[in-house]
Write a protein that holds these residues in place. Structure first.
Motif, PDB file in Angstrom:
ATOM      1  N   GLN A 169       0.701  -1.075  -0.112  1.00 48.80           N
ATOM      2  CA  GLN A 169      -0.034   0.094   0.029  1.00 48.80           C
ATOM      3  C   GLN A 169       0.843   1.261  -0.025  1.00 48.80           C
ATOM      4  O   GLN A 169       2.172   1.036   0.061  1.00 48.80           O
ATOM      5  CB  GLN A 169      -0.889   0.051   1.281  1.00 48.80           C
ATOM      6  CG  GLN A 169      -0.087   0.259   2.470  1.00 48.80           C
ATOM      7  CD  GLN A 169       0.934  -0.770   3.006  1.00 48.80           C
ATOM      8  OE1 GLN A 169       0.441  -1.998   2.971  1.00 48.80           O
ATOM      9  NE2 GLN A 169       1.915  -0.304   3.110  1.00 48.80           N
ATOM     10  N   GLY A 170       0.194   2.293  -0.225  1.00 44.01           N
ATOM     11  CA  GLY A 170       0.972   3.588  -0.005  1.00 44.01           C
ATOM     12  C   GLY A 170       1.264   3.887   1.657  1.00 44.01           C
ATOM     13  O   GLY A 170       1.034   2.935   2.560  1.00 44.01           O
ATOM     14  N   ARG A 171       1.579   5.200   1.865  1.00 46.34           N
ATOM     15  CA  ARG A 171       1.998   5.270   3.299  1.00 46.34           C
ATOM     16  C   ARG A 171       0.752   5.370   4.320  1.00 46.34           C
ATOM     17  O   ARG A 171      -0.376   5.675   3.749  1.00 46.34           O
ATOM     18  CB  ARG A 171       2.502   7.043   3.546  1.00 46.34           C
ATOM     19  CG  ARG A 171       3.916   7.034   2.862  1.00 46.34           C
ATOM     20  CD  ARG A 171       4.448   8.601   2.920  1.00 46.34           C
ATOM     21  NE  ARG A 171       3.279   9.591   2.698  1.00 46.34           N
ATOM     22  CZ  ARG A 171       3.002   9.875   1.359  1.00 46.34           C
ATOM     23  NH1 ARG A 171       3.681   9.471   0.282  1.00 46.34           N
ATOM     24  NH2 ARG A 171       2.224  11.034   1.259  1.00 46.34           N
ATOM     25  N   PRO A 172       1.006   4.873   5.169  1.00 48.72           N
ATOM     26  CA  PRO A 172      -0.161   4.705   6.355  1.00 48.72           C
ATOM     27  C   PRO A 172      -1.044   6.203   6.535  1.00 48.72           C
ATOM     28  O   PRO A 172       0.079   6.958   6.923  1.00 48.72           O
ATOM     29  CB  PRO A 172       0.230   4.287   7.564  1.00 48.72           C
ATOM     30  CG  PRO A 172       1.596   3.412   7.166  1.00 48.72           C
ATOM     31  CD  PRO A 172       2.238   4.219   6.023  1.00 48.72           C
ATOM     32  N   GLN A 173      -2.029   6.161   6.482  1.00 50.22           N
ATOM     33  CA  GLN A 173      -2.886   7.567   6.665  1.00 50.22           C
ATOM     34  C   GLN A 173      -2.554   8.731   5.935  1.00 50.22           C
ATOM     35  O   GLN A 173      -2.288   9.850   6.424  1.00 50.22           O
ATOM     36  CB  GLN A 173      -2.632   8.084   8.189  1.00 50.22           C
ATOM     37  CG  GLN A 173      -2.610   6.900   9.410  1.00 50.22           C
ATOM     38  CD  GLN A 173      -3.787   6.397   9.457  1.00 50.22           C
ATOM     39  OE1 GLN A 173      -4.933   6.585   8.572  1.00 50.22           O
ATOM     40  NE2 GLN A 173      -4.244   5.788  10.418  1.00 50.22           N
ATOM     41  N   GLN A 174      -1.771   8.293   4.802  1.00 52.80           N
ATOM     42  CA  GLN A 174      -1.625   9.633   3.783  1.00 52.80           C
ATOM     43  C   GLN A 174      -2.538  10.219   3.372  1.00 52.80           C
ATOM     44  O   GLN A 174      -3.749   9.757   3.360  1.00 52.80           O
ATOM     45  CB  GLN A 174      -0.774   8.907   2.411  1.00 52.80           C
ATOM     46  CG  GLN A 174      -1.690   8.256   1.517  1.00 52.80           C
ATOM     47  CD  GLN A 174      -2.509   9.393   0.586  1.00 52.80           C
ATOM     48  OE1 GLN A 174      -1.910  10.396   0.305  1.00 52.80           O
ATOM     49  NE2 GLN A 174      -3.649   8.911  -0.025  1.00 52.80           N
ATOM     50  N   ARG A 175      -2.519  11.597   3.371  1.00 53.12           N
ATOM     51  CA  ARG A 175      -3.622  12.332   2.985  1.00 53.12           C
ATOM     52  C   ARG A 175      -3.281  13.727   2.068  1.00 53.12           C
ATOM     53  O   ARG A 175      -3.907  14.557   2.097  1.00 53.12           O
ATOM     54  CB  ARG A 175      -4.343  12.845   4.168  1.00 53.12           C
ATOM     55  CG  ARG A 175      -3.330  13.436   5.389  1.00 53.12           C
ATOM     56  CD  ARG A 175      -4.116  13.158   6.704  1.00 53.12           C
ATOM     57  NE  ARG A 175      -3.425  13.684   7.688  1.00 53.12           N
ATOM     58  CZ  ARG A 175      -2.721  13.049   8.453  1.00 53.12           C
ATOM     59  NH1 ARG A 175      -2.451  11.591   8.222  1.00 53.12           N
ATOM     60  NH2 ARG A 175      -2.053  13.435   9.452  1.00 53.12           N
ATOM     61  N   LEU A 176      -2.151  13.573   1.418  1.00 56.39           N
ATOM     62  CA  LEU A 176      -1.760  14.598   0.559  1.00 56.39           C
ATOM     63  C   LEU A 176      -2.604  14.525  -0.644  1.00 56.39           C
ATOM     64  O   LEU A 176      -3.082  13.524  -1.039  1.00 56.39           O
ATOM     65  CB  LEU A 176      -0.194  14.484  -0.017  1.00 56.39           C
ATOM     66  CG  LEU A 176       0.871  14.453   1.245  1.00 56.39           C
ATOM     67  CD1 LEU A 176       2.082  14.276   0.689  1.00 56.39           C
ATOM     68  CD2 LEU A 176       0.907  15.923   1.864  1.00 56.39           C
ATOM     69  N   ALA A 177      -2.737  15.665  -1.324  1.00 49.53           N
ATOM     70  CA  ALA A 177      -3.678  15.742  -2.611  1.00 49.53           C
ATOM     71  C   ALA A 177      -2.690  15.372  -3.617  1.00 49.53           C
ATOM     72  O   ALA A 177      -1.611  15.296  -3.803  1.00 49.53           O
ATOM     73  CB  ALA A 177      -3.780  17.399  -2.859  1.00 49.53           C
ATOM     74  N   PRO A 178      -3.316  14.693  -4.790  1.00 51.44           N
ATOM     75  CA  PRO A 178      -2.550  14.393  -6.136  1.00 51.44           C
ATOM     76  C   PRO A 178      -1.697  15.286  -6.593  1.00 51.44           C
ATOM     77  O   PRO A 178      -2.183  16.503  -6.479  1.00 51.44           O
ATOM     78  CB  PRO A 178      -3.693  13.775  -6.894  1.00 51.44           C
ATOM     79  CG  PRO A 178      -5.063  13.436  -6.053  1.00 51.44           C
ATOM     80  CD  PRO A 178      -4.842  14.596  -4.915  1.00 51.44           C
ATOM     81  N   LEU A 179      -0.918  14.729  -7.165  1.00 51.36           N
ATOM     82  CA  LEU A 179       0.170  15.729  -7.901  1.00 51.36           C
ATOM     83  C   LEU A 179      -0.648  16.617  -8.883  1.00 51.36           C
ATOM     84  O   LEU A 179      -0.328  17.751  -9.326  1.00 51.36           O
ATOM     85  CB  LEU A 179       1.096  14.973  -8.531  1.00 51.36           C
ATOM     86  CG  LEU A 179       2.270  15.783  -9.202  1.00 51.36           C
ATOM     87  CD1 LEU A 179       3.130  16.752  -8.307  1.00 51.36           C
ATOM     88  CD2 LEU A 179       3.477  14.865  -9.960  1.00 51.36           C
TER      89      LEU A 179
END
Length: 183
Positions: A169-179
């Motif tokens: 998976q990606g980073r746990p709890q990731q919440r950055l907007a898409p590029l």
């Protein structure tokens, strides 16, 4: 290729930022500690024979092991070459920066992107970070992450640690907007 040992590490992150991670975030690393194929030869102008003899067998050895250790489909991946103090960084780079090595991992992970990498020289027990990126789209921010690795007794001065890492998976709890939101 002379392999001294293989090290497998599986990390499961259960909480991040004070919140549960469900399912647990899994990252697997499999590293082979090998004899440097150019050890004791001084400066070798043409590394191609050592690359030809070792890169593909290393990829073939490590790729299925890291996917098996992950226990899930890989969504992010990376690679590393850590050269012992008697070697050159180019020795590690030669082994991992060839399709003969990387295509084994791409095939095992159903991936299409280039593998992010770290190369460095250091003593036994050196800490190194393996960068990870998404397996089919390196611009997916959620999957930009690193995993820290340390093998207490490697590399010896005439060895190289070759490692592959995969995340489910990606980073746990990731919440950055898409590029794409910044373009």
């Amino acid at each position: 290729m002379i392999v001294r040992k293989i090290v497998t590490v599986v990390e499961e992150i259960l909480t991040e930022g004070g919140r549960a991670v469900s399912p647990a975030a899994r990252v697997a690393i499999v590293a082979a500690v090998i004899e440097n194929p150019w050890a004791g030869q001084g400066f070798v102008e043409d590394l191609s024979s050592g690359i030809e003899d070792n890169a593909s067998p290393l990829g073939e050895l490590l790729a299925p092991k890291v996917i098996e250790a992950l226990g899930a489909e890989a969504q992010a991946y990376g690679k590393a070459a850590i050269v012992g103090l008697n070697g050159e960084i180019e020795h590690g780079s030669g082994l991992i920066h060839t399709l003969k090595f990387g295509d084994h991992f791409r095939k095992a992970a159903n991936a299409t992107t280039l593998l992010p990498a770290v190369e460095k020289r250091g003593p036994a027990g050196i800490v190194f970070d393996i960068p990870l990126k998404h397996i089919t789209d390196a611009t997916i921010r959620s999957h930009h992450q690193t995993v820290e690795v340390r093998i207490a007794d490697a590399p010896h001065p005439d060895e190289i640690v070759i490692a592959l890492a995969a995340a489910a998976q990606g980073r746990p709890q990731q919440r950055l907007a898409p590029l794409t939101t910044e373009q």
